[in-house]
Design a protein around this motif. Structure first.
Motif, mmCIF file in Angstrom:
data_model
loop_
_atom_site.group_PDB
_atom_site.id
_atom_site.type_symbol
_atom_site.label_atom_id
_atom_site.label_comp_id
_atom_site.label_asym_id
_atom_site.label_seq_id
_atom_site.Cartn_x
_atom_site.Cartn_y
_atom_site.Cartn_z
ATOM 1 N N ASP A 114 0.851 -1.193 0.000
ATOM 2 C CA ASP A 114 0.000 0.000 0.000
ATOM 3 C C ASP A 114 0.891 1.248 0.000
ATOM 4 O O ASP A 114 1.401 1.664 1.044
ATOM 5 C CB ASP A 114 -0.892 0.000 1.241
ATOM 6 C CG ASP A 114 -1.836 1.208 1.280
ATOM 7 O OD1 ASP A 114 -1.810 2.017 0.334
ATOM 8 O OD2 ASP A 114 -2.586 1.326 2.269
ATOM 9 N N THR A 116 0.195 4.263 -0.058
ATOM 10 C CA THR A 116 -0.360 5.421 0.667
ATOM 11 C C THR A 116 -0.178 5.292 2.181
ATOM 12 O O THR A 116 -0.434 6.251 2.911
ATOM 13 C CB THR A 116 -1.860 5.574 0.361
ATOM 14 O OG1 THR A 116 -2.591 4.447 0.881
ATOM 15 C CG2 THR A 116 -2.095 5.680 -1.137
ATOM 16 N N ARG A 117 0.245 4.158 2.638
ATOM 17 C CA ARG A 117 0.380 3.911 4.082
ATOM 18 C C ARG A 117 1.692 4.501 4.596
ATOM 19 O O ARG A 117 2.744 4.301 4.005
ATOM 20 C CB ARG A 117 0.322 2.404 4.348
ATOM 21 C CG ARG A 117 0.238 2.029 5.815
ATOM 22 C CD ARG A 117 0.312 0.513 5.953
ATOM 23 N NE ARG A 117 0.172 0.073 7.319
ATOM 24 C CZ ARG A 117 -0.946 -0.403 7.849
ATOM 25 N NH1 ARG A 117 -2.018 -0.528 7.078
ATOM 26 N NH2 ARG A 117 -1.004 -0.779 9.106
ATOM 27 N N LYS A 120 6.065 0.634 -1.231
ATOM 28 C CA LYS A 120 6.319 0.180 -2.592
ATOM 29 C C LYS A 120 7.805 -0.063 -2.849
ATOM 30 O O LYS A 120 8.175 -0.699 -3.842
ATOM 31 C CB LYS A 120 5.783 1.191 -3.607
ATOM 32 C CG LYS A 120 6.524 2.521 -3.630
ATOM 33 C CD LYS A 120 5.918 3.483 -4.636
ATOM 34 C CE LYS A 120 6.679 4.813 -4.661
ATOM 35 N NZ LYS A 120 6.080 5.767 -5.622
#
Length: 479
Positions: free
Chosen positions: A29, A31-32, A266
């Motif tokens: 994720d 965005t985490r 990522k």
């Protein structure tokens, strides 16, 4: 030479395809927020450039194992090439990547806590002791080996004792200072030396007038002498001898440390799966170089039985193939690799001990409280016979990998994810580790026959599989 090229291509393909599949399974994720931001303390938790995190992770895990271990392990024959490639792709890289990802999702917790959260508090307490012991063993081993190498390159008055003291002082500083100070600034230099070494040796192998005889036409049997085959059967000995170039429990102690510095989820695949693949490449290169330089398996066996060590062979290959300056840079890489594993081993031990006692590490005096006992224990272990120390290090290392893989499997299963990616290597490493300790000669192991040891190892793996399946049924996790 065809064997080496195919193996290298397979490792790259493994990263691109299987590594991406594992990342999908984990559920990256972007965005985490990572622990580098949520728990930032500018000592152990802080965002660092991705290239630095990769180099630190790579150098942390690339100790003497992918170099010395590959040179000694190649005597098991072509099976060693298969183990390095398949072990790296399906076991080692999964092990490193997943342990880092679990730490990322759990505020940067250390390996024993990861294992304890999944396998229970009793296992957690055992892993606390086992992991710290492994870290101290790594530090002790990786003081002595580079000290021997450097002493052989310097004047007599700079003897082994002087270099042991110098390396140990460096370890103390690297353990205590914020990670972006000493480690963050020195590792790029060491990384260049290690990468130069690997690229240079590979270039000579491909473009030089050397013949790499893999020996596939003679089968997968090991290439030790007849007497050596009795004491060094491929199973389980090869899977313990070649550890860092395929799978190593030590790596999972380093992954959480660097997960605390990662800017984005990522980046976990290129840093953690990628670093393990890079180590597999190094192992392949040195395994091939040992055969090509000496002329074949039989010649390598004669070379090693003549009183020469893997360290001497590394020096001769580097100087002969890369010249004086290139050889010195290459040897710097060989020396840097174990040193950069030893310093972070003690740093990991400090972090693990601090996590156990929930002892904040922001202040220097607090780091000293935890570190001084670790320094003393490391010194005492260095006084033990080196051969004995190395044998126990090898087994504890792979046993830790086994427990880590089981913890990853449980973590995946609890979340309804395809746990098969870690279950198969967990079962395999269970058989390896149990068989090894049952088969190894006394006092290292129980000294039983290989057949009986393998049966016991398989039986233990079957029992653990049964317990795991019952656990899934109990919590209604099978879908």
């Amino acid at each position: 030479m065809q064997t080496l090229i195919i193996a290298l291509v397979a490792l790259v393909a493994g990263y691109l395809f299987y590594g991406t599949f594992v990342a999908h399974v984990l559920g990256i994720d972007p965005t985490r927020r990572t622990p580098a931001y949520t728990r930032r303390d500018n000592v152990d938790y802080l965002p660092m450039p991705t290239w630095k995190v990769f180099l630190i992770q790579f150098l942390n895990i690339a100790g003497l194992g992918p170099i010395f271990g590959a040179i000694m392990g190649i005597m098991f024959g072509p099976a060693a090439f298969l183990w390095i490639v398949l072990g790296t792709i399906f076991a080692g890289a999964v092990h490193d990547f997943c342990s880092a990802f679990i730490s990322l999702r759990s505020d940067g917790i250390s390996l024993p806590q990861i294992i304890g959260d999944q396998l229970g508090n009793t296992i957690k307490r055992v892993m606390n002791l086992l992991t710290i012991l492994l870290m101290i063993l790594v530090a002790a081993v990786f003081v002595l080996n580079p000290a021997d190498i450097i002493a052989g390159m310097t004047p007599d008055y700079l003897d082994r004792t002087i270099w042991i003291a110098a390396i140990f002082i460096y370890y103390m500083l690297a353990t205590l200072l914020p990670i972006d100070k000493l480690i963050g600034n020195l590792y790029p230099v060491f990384g260049f030396a290690l990468l130069f070494m690997a690229a240079g040796i590979l270039g000579v192998l491909i473009f030089g007038d050397y013949n790499l005889t893999a020996g596939w036409e003679e089968g997968l049997g090991n290439r030790y002498t007849e007497a050596g085959r009795d004491t060094h059967p491929i199973f389980p000995m090869m899977f313990v001898s070649i550890a860092c170039g395929a799978i190593s429990g030590f790596h999972a102690t380093q992954s959480p440390m660097m997960a605390r510095c990662l800017k984005n989820e990522k980046l976990a695949q290129p840093v953690f799966y990628g670093a393990m693949v890079a180590e597999g490449v190094v192992a392949l290169i040195w395994a091939a170089a040992a055969i090509a330089f000496t002329g074949g398996y039989e010649e390598l066996g004669e070379y090693m039985s003549g009183g020469k060590t893997a360290g001497v062979l590394v020096k001769e290959i580097s100087v002969s193939w890369l010249g004086t300056i290139g050889g010195l840079l290459a040897l710097l890489g060989v020396v840097a690799a174990p040193i950069t594993s030893g310093d972070t081993a003690l740093r990991s031990a400090r972090l693990i001990a601090a996590d156990i006692f929930r002892f904040d590490q922001t202040k220097v005096w607090r780091r000293l409280v935890v570190s001084i006992p670790l320094f003393i224990l490391t010194y005492l272990i260095m006084c033990i016979d080196y051969n004995v120390m190395w044998r126990y290090f090898a087994w504890i290392n792979q046993t830790l990998a086994m427990f880590t893989l089981w913890a990853i499997t449980v973590w995946l299963a609890k979340r309804g994810k395809p746990y098969i990616i870690s279950l198969i290597p967990a079962l395999f490493m269970t058989v390896v580790c149990v068989t090894y300790i049952i088969y190894a000669p006394r006092p290292e192991g129980f000294g039983l026959s290989q057949a009986l040891a393998t049966c016991i190892g398989t039986g233990v793996a079957a029992i653990l599989l049964f317990i795991f399946i019952r656990h899934l049924n109990q919590y209604n996790l099978i879908k």
